[in-house]
Write a protein that holds these residues in place. Structure first.
Motif, PDB file in Angstrom:
ATOM      1  N   ARG A   1       0.860  -1.194   0.000  1.00 23.47           N
ATOM      2  CA  ARG A   1       0.000   0.000   0.000  1.00 23.47           C
ATOM      3  C   ARG A   1       0.891   1.236   0.000  1.00 23.47           C
ATOM      4  NH1 ARG A   1       0.896   2.027   4.932  1.00 23.47           N
ATOM      5  NH2 ARG A   1       1.199   0.633   6.694  1.00 23.47           N
ATOM      6  N   SER A   2       0.324   2.381  -0.277  1.00 26.57           N
ATOM      7  CA  SER A   2       1.096   3.623  -0.245  1.00 26.57           C
ATOM      8  C   SER A   2       1.666   3.845   1.147  1.00 26.57           C
ATOM      9  CB  SER A   2       0.208   4.816  -0.619  1.00 26.57           C
ATOM     10  OG  SER A   2      -0.163   4.735  -1.968  1.00 26.57           O
ATOM     11  N   ASP A   3       2.871   4.407   1.188  1.00 27.48           N
ATOM     12  CA  ASP A   3       3.507   4.665   2.471  1.00 27.48           C
ATOM     13  C   ASP A   3       4.620   5.688   2.306  1.00 27.48           C
ATOM     14  OD1 ASP A   3       3.683   3.814   5.330  1.00 27.48           O
ATOM     15  OD2 ASP A   3       5.747   3.379   4.726  1.00 27.48           O
ATOM     16  N   ASN A   4       4.860   6.483   3.331  1.00 25.59           N
ATOM     17  CA  ASN A   4       5.971   7.429   3.347  1.00 25.59           C
ATOM     18  C   ASN A   4       7.178   6.719   3.946  1.00 25.59           C
ATOM     19  OD1 ASN A   4       7.844   9.426   3.759  1.00 25.59           O
ATOM     20  ND2 ASN A   4       6.416  10.880   4.660  1.00 25.59           N
ATOM     21  N   GLY A   5       7.994   6.157   3.090  1.00 20.75           N
ATOM     22  CA  GLY A   5       9.153   5.399   3.540  1.00 20.75           C
ATOM     23  C   GLY A   5      10.157   6.212   4.317  1.00 20.75           C
ATOM     24  N   ARG A   6      10.223   7.522   4.064  1.00 20.19           N
ATOM     25  CA  ARG A   6      11.160   8.365   4.811  1.00 20.19           C
ATOM     26  C   ARG A   6      10.801   8.385   6.297  1.00 20.19           C
ATOM     27  NH1 ARG A   6      12.015  13.686   3.891  1.00 20.19           N
ATOM     28  NH2 ARG A   6      14.209  13.427   4.302  1.00 20.19           N
ATOM     29  N   ARG A   7       9.561   8.130   6.620  1.00 23.60           N
ATOM     30  CA  ARG A   7       9.128   8.095   8.030  1.00 23.60           C
ATOM     31  C   ARG A   7       9.029   6.664   8.561  1.00 23.60           C
ATOM     32  NH1 ARG A   7      10.602  12.633  10.005  1.00 23.60           N
ATOM     33  NH2 ARG A   7       9.797  14.408   8.873  1.00 23.60           N
TER      34      ARG A   7
ATOM     35  N   ALA B   1      14.125   9.973   7.358  1.00 22.52           N
ATOM     36  CA  ALA B   1      14.061  11.413   7.083  1.00 22.52           C
ATOM     37  C   ALA B   1      14.955  12.175   8.048  1.00 22.52           C
ATOM     38  CB  ALA B   1      12.622  11.915   7.175  1.00 22.52           C
ATOM     39  N   THR B   2      14.885  11.844   9.329  1.00 25.55           N
ATOM     40  CA  THR B   2      15.712  12.522  10.332  1.00 25.55           C
ATOM     41  C   THR B   2      17.177  12.234  10.081  1.00 25.55           C
ATOM     42  OG1 THR B   2      13.913  12.373  11.938  1.00 25.55           O
ATOM     43  CG2 THR B   2      16.140  12.738  12.810  1.00 25.55           C
ATOM     44  N   TRP B   3      17.514  10.971   9.836  1.00 29.57           N
ATOM     45  CA  TRP B   3      18.898  10.594   9.566  1.00 29.57           C
ATOM     46  C   TRP B   3      19.429  11.336   8.340  1.00 29.57           C
ATOM     47  CZ3 TRP B   3      21.018   8.258   5.251  1.00 29.57           C
ATOM     48  CH2 TRP B   3      22.355   7.869   5.366  1.00 29.57           C
ATOM     49  N   GLN B   4      18.643  11.362   7.271  1.00 31.16           N
ATOM     50  CA  GLN B   4      19.066  12.026   6.044  1.00 31.16           C
ATOM     51  C   GLN B   4      19.285  13.524   6.292  1.00 31.16           C
ATOM     52  OE1 GLN B   4      16.212  12.207   2.783  1.00 31.16           O
ATOM     53  NE2 GLN B   4      17.864  11.703   1.359  1.00 31.16           N
ATOM     54  N   ASP B   5      18.364  14.160   6.998  1.00 26.93           N
ATOM     55  CA  ASP B   5      18.511  15.579   7.311  1.00 26.93           C
ATOM     56  C   ASP B   5      19.771  15.837   8.141  1.00 26.93           C
ATOM     57  OD1 ASP B   5      16.177  16.076   5.924  1.00 26.93           O
ATOM     58  OD2 ASP B   5      14.941  16.259   7.738  1.00 26.93           O
ATOM     59  N   GLU B   6      20.070  14.952   9.071  1.00 25.70           N
ATOM     60  CA  GLU B   6      21.287  15.087   9.883  1.00 25.70           C
ATOM     61  C   GLU B   6      22.535  14.953   9.015  1.00 25.70           C
ATOM     62  OE1 GLU B   6      20.794  12.093  12.877  1.00 25.70           O
ATOM     63  OE2 GLU B   6      19.432  13.346  14.071  1.00 25.70           O
ATOM     64  N   GLN B   7      22.507  14.007   8.064  1.00 24.45           N
ATOM     65  CA  GLN B   7      23.659  13.815   7.181  1.00 24.45           C
ATOM     66  C   GLN B   7      23.891  15.042   6.316  1.00 24.45           C
ATOM     67  OE1 GLN B   7      25.591  10.976   7.625  1.00 24.45           O
ATOM     68  NE2 GLN B   7      24.096  10.842   9.278  1.00 24.45           N
ATOM     69  N   ILE B   8      22.831  15.598   5.792  1.00 20.64           N
ATOM     70  CA  ILE B   8      22.937  16.802   4.953  1.00 20.64           C
ATOM     71  C   ILE B   8      23.422  17.971   5.790  1.00 20.64           C
ATOM     72  CG2 ILE B   8      21.608  18.496   3.608  1.00 20.64           C
ATOM     73  CD1 ILE B   8      19.879  16.052   2.691  1.00 20.64           C
ATOM     74  N   GLY B   9      22.875  18.103   7.000  1.00 22.60           N
ATOM     75  CA  GLY B   9      23.301  19.173   7.902  1.00 22.60           C
ATOM     76  C   GLY B   9      24.780  19.083   8.249  1.00 22.60           C
ATOM     77  N   ALA B  10      25.290  17.881   8.403  1.00 24.89           N
ATOM     78  CA  ALA B  10      26.704  17.679   8.739  1.00 24.89           C
ATOM     79  C   ALA B  10      27.612  18.089   7.584  1.00 24.89           C
ATOM     80  CB  ALA B  10      26.960  16.224   9.118  1.00 24.89           C
ATOM     81  N   LEU B  11      27.100  18.037   6.361  1.00 21.52           N
ATOM     82  CA  LEU B  11      27.898  18.411   5.189  1.00 21.52           C
ATOM     83  C   LEU B  11      27.805  19.895   4.851  1.00 21.52           C
ATOM     84  CD1 LEU B  11      27.077  15.403   2.853  1.00 21.52           C
ATOM     85  CD2 LEU B  11      29.155  15.768   4.196  1.00 21.52           C
ATOM     86  N   SER B  12      26.774  20.548   5.359  1.00 20.16           N
ATOM     87  CA  SER B  12      26.548  21.955   5.049  1.00 20.16           C
ATOM     88  C   SER B  12      27.503  22.806   5.866  1.00 20.16           C
ATOM     89  CB  SER B  12      25.111  22.359   5.379  1.00 20.16           C
ATOM     90  OG  SER B  12      24.212  21.613   4.617  1.00 20.16           O
TER      91      SER B  12
END
Length: 86
Positions: free
Chosen positions: A52-58, A70-81
């Motif tokens: 069924r449909s699902d938001n895999g990022r969550r 989603a949180t992990w990805q945002d943290e990874q991007i933040g660490a590179l910025s």
């Protein structure tokens, strides 16, 4: 009434169950892929595994934690910025 995309997720989910590539009950809480399958996104992977449909990022969690993708990805991007200038 399910959308065409939702029907597609359900059909692929069932095909994977029928072929033995996905182990677990349809609609069950857990499922296991028996081989590597590439998906276009975390949500596509989650939707196919759930049927069924699902938001895999969550839905996807970092192993051994309650941290979602989603949180992990945002943290990874933040660490590179670079830090903003003072």
């Amino acid at each position: 009434q399910p959308t065409t995309r939702q029907q597609g997720y359900a059909k692929l989910h069932q095909r994977l169950l029928d072929s033995g590539k996905l182990l677990g009950e349809a609609g069950g809480a857990f499922a296991t892929l028996t081989e590597d399958i590439a998906f276009a996104s975390p949500s596509a992977a989650s939707a196919v595994l759930l049927g069924r449909s699902d938001n895999g990022r969550r839905t996807w969690k970092l192993a051994g934690t309650q941290t979602d993708y989603a949180t992990w990805q945002d943290e990874q991007i933040g660490a590179l910025s670079p830090d903003p200038a003072p």
